[in-house]
Design an enzyme around this catalytic site. Structure first.
Site, short mmCIF file in Angstrom:
data_model
loop_
_atom_site.label_atom_id
_atom_site.label_comp_id
_atom_site.label_asym_id
_atom_site.label_seq_id
_atom_site.Cartn_x
_atom_site.Cartn_y
_atom_site.Cartn_z
N HIS A 106 -8.95 -3.03 -4.92
CA HIS A 106 -9.65 -2.59 -3.69
C HIS A 106 -8.66 -2.24 -2.58
O HIS A 106 -8.99 -2.32 -1.40
CB HIS A 106 -10.61 -3.68 -3.18
CG HIS A 106 -11.62 -4.13 -4.18
ND1 HIS A 106 -12.87 -3.58 -4.30
CD2 HIS A 106 -11.53 -5.11 -5.13
CE1 HIS A 106 -13.53 -4.20 -5.27
NE2 HIS A 106 -12.74 -5.12 -5.81
N SER A 151 9.42 18.45 6.45
CA SER A 151 8.78 18.82 7.71
C SER A 151 9.57 19.91 8.41
O SER A 151 10.81 19.92 8.36
CB SER A 151 8.66 17.60 8.62
OG SER A 151 8.19 17.97 9.90
#
Length: 480
Positions: free
Chosen positions: A198, A328
């Protein structure tokens, strides 16, 4: 000076058509070019080659069975082999979104091969010193398409192209990815890390165990493809218009498929039921489903790699992925997980292709499924891109992954879920108190056990605590 015309006049059963002067195709191809200016996407190169394989084998079989003569056979075979070799791919300009039977592309193939065959035959005719007035050109329908229909040729070509792509590209590349993952599973077999369920802390696991799971996913994918593969190898060739084999000589189906299998070295065979093989394309839907499942597997693997490699400061940072390119245009030094990102994008395309293939596969009405071209382009694309990205993922990411062993151990030992083995000493409810205290006070489970006085009261000994909190042992509890 008069300007030389850019077009020549061709004709078909509907009348005259202007065709580019130097085109190898003729009227029917030109009509389709004009009728379907839709996507700009045309048949793939391997699909064109598959059509060439059919025309080559059909010419040989037709000659053996007395349908065409040796001169036409030899001319067609030579021309078809040029098509198979990719020498004339620019002569297949028809958009993939065309008539649903692929008739336009079948006739495109017939016309190109007829033009080339006529040239070949005429040259041989002249060299033999035969009377030019007796020369008969090779006809696209009567000779190149003899004993065939678009309805059996085009679906057969999809199967041939897909079988070739699966055999020579997809399966070897998937195997390469599985091997890379298996090597990392062995390399990381002693690297203990926090488990996660989870997206929350869970009991420890070995990094190698996680990679073994990834490897098994790909191995299962290979098994799935192999399970669907025999039905992909079944060709409807010889069924002609509706599966009855009208206009074919006895033995044509078996012989033409035998010749294609011989020439391609692929395990092709005649469909056991020509009516099923032309009225439906369940085997293409089935194979697409296998590809979709592999795509889903690769999304899981790629996302896990992105999560574990996230950082380098604010993420999980349990592994380091290879630095491949600047990440980037504004942030200097930033590097991104570009190959896993590409993998997920490929998976999205494969899953989308599968949706299109499934819908198309449901559109078989009576004796022919008429969404063949869209099934072809999507299935062949899925096979190609899934194989390619699997190889790239192996070569440019998996093989270069390194484990941050100290970070893995740190997170494993700091996880409150390592309290789990204490259940058998102090019980589930008290162990839960320890876990909550650990999180609240930002201390380790060991410190929380002492903080709450369990050792001091004698509920658990220091020796038992050491044994219970050995995170490496937790990954193989049956051996501890």
């Amino acid at each position: 000076m008069p300007v030389e015309p850019e077009y020549r006049i061709e004709h078909d059963t509907m009348g005259e058509v202007k065709v580019p002067k130097n085109a190898l195709y003729a009227a029917q191809t030109q009509r389709a070019v004009e009728n379907f200016p839709i996507s700009g996407r045309t048949l793939t190169d391997n699909h064109i080659a598959a059509l060439g394989q059919i025309k080559r084998a059909a010419a040989i079989a037709n000659c053996e069975l007395g349908v065409i003569d040796e001169a036409n056979r030899d001319a067609i075979v030579t021309a078809a082999e040029e098509v198979i070799a990719g020498k004339h791919n620019d002569q297949f300009p028809i958009d993939i979104f065309q008539t649903g039977s692929g008739t336009s592309s079948n006739m495109n193939t017939n016309e190109v091969i007829a033009t080339l065959s006529t040239r070949n035959k005429k040259k041989a005719w002249e060299e033999a010193g035969k009377d030019p007035d007796d020369f008969q050109p090779v006809h696209p329908n009567d000779h190149v398409n003899a004993s065939q229909s678009s309805n059996d040729v085009f679906p057969s070509s999809i199967h041939i192209a897909a079988v070739e792509a699966v055999t020579t590209s997809l399966l070897p590349k998937l195997d390469k990815l599985a091997v890379s993952l298996e090597k990392k599973a062995e390399e990381f077999k002693d690297v203990v890390k926090a488990g996660r369920t989870h997206l929350m802390d869970a009991t420890p696991i070995m990094l190698g165990q996680e990679f073994s799971g990834y490897a098994q996913q790909i191995r299962n994918g290979i098994d799935r493809v192999n399970a669907a593969f025999p039905r992909l190898c079944e060709l409807p060739l010889g069924g002609t218009a509706v599966g009855t084999g009208i206009n074919t000589p006895t033995g044509f189906s078996q012989r033409v498929i035998e010749l294609i299998a011989e020439h391609t070295q692929l395990p092709l065979k005649e469909a056991p039921n020509h009516f099923e093989a032309q009225a439906a394309q369940d085997s293409l839907v089935e194979m697409s489903g296998m590809l979709r499942t592999i795509a889903v597997s690769e999304v899981k693997i790629a996302n896990d790699l992105r999560w574990m490699g996230s950082g380098p400061r604010a993420g999980i940072g349990e592994i380091a992925l290879p630095d491949l390119q600047p990440g980037s245009s504004i942030m200097p030094g930033k590097v991104n997980p570009v190959v896993p990102e590409a993998t997920v994008q490929v998976a999205a395309q494969v899953i989308g292709n599968d949706a299109a293939i499934s819908f198309a596969g449901a559109q078989g009405n009576f004796d022919l499924l008429v969404m063949l071209p869209v099934m072809a382009i999507n299935l062949l694309e899925s096979i190609t891109i899934l194989g390619n990205v699997s190889e790239i993922l192996a070569d440019r990411t998996i093989d270069g992954i390194t484990a941050n062993v100290e970070r893995c151990l740190e997170l494993a030992e700091s996880s409150p879920s390592v309290v789990t083995p204490l259940n058998r000493y102090i019980g589930y409810e008290d162990a839960a108190k320890v876990a909550k205290h650990s999180v609240k006070e930002n201390i380790t489970i060991r410190e929380a056990v002492h903080d709450l006085g369990y050792v001091e009261r004698g509920d658990i000994s220091e020796t038992d605590l050491d044994e219970a909190l050995n995170v490496a042992d937790m990954t193989h509890p049956q051996e501890s």
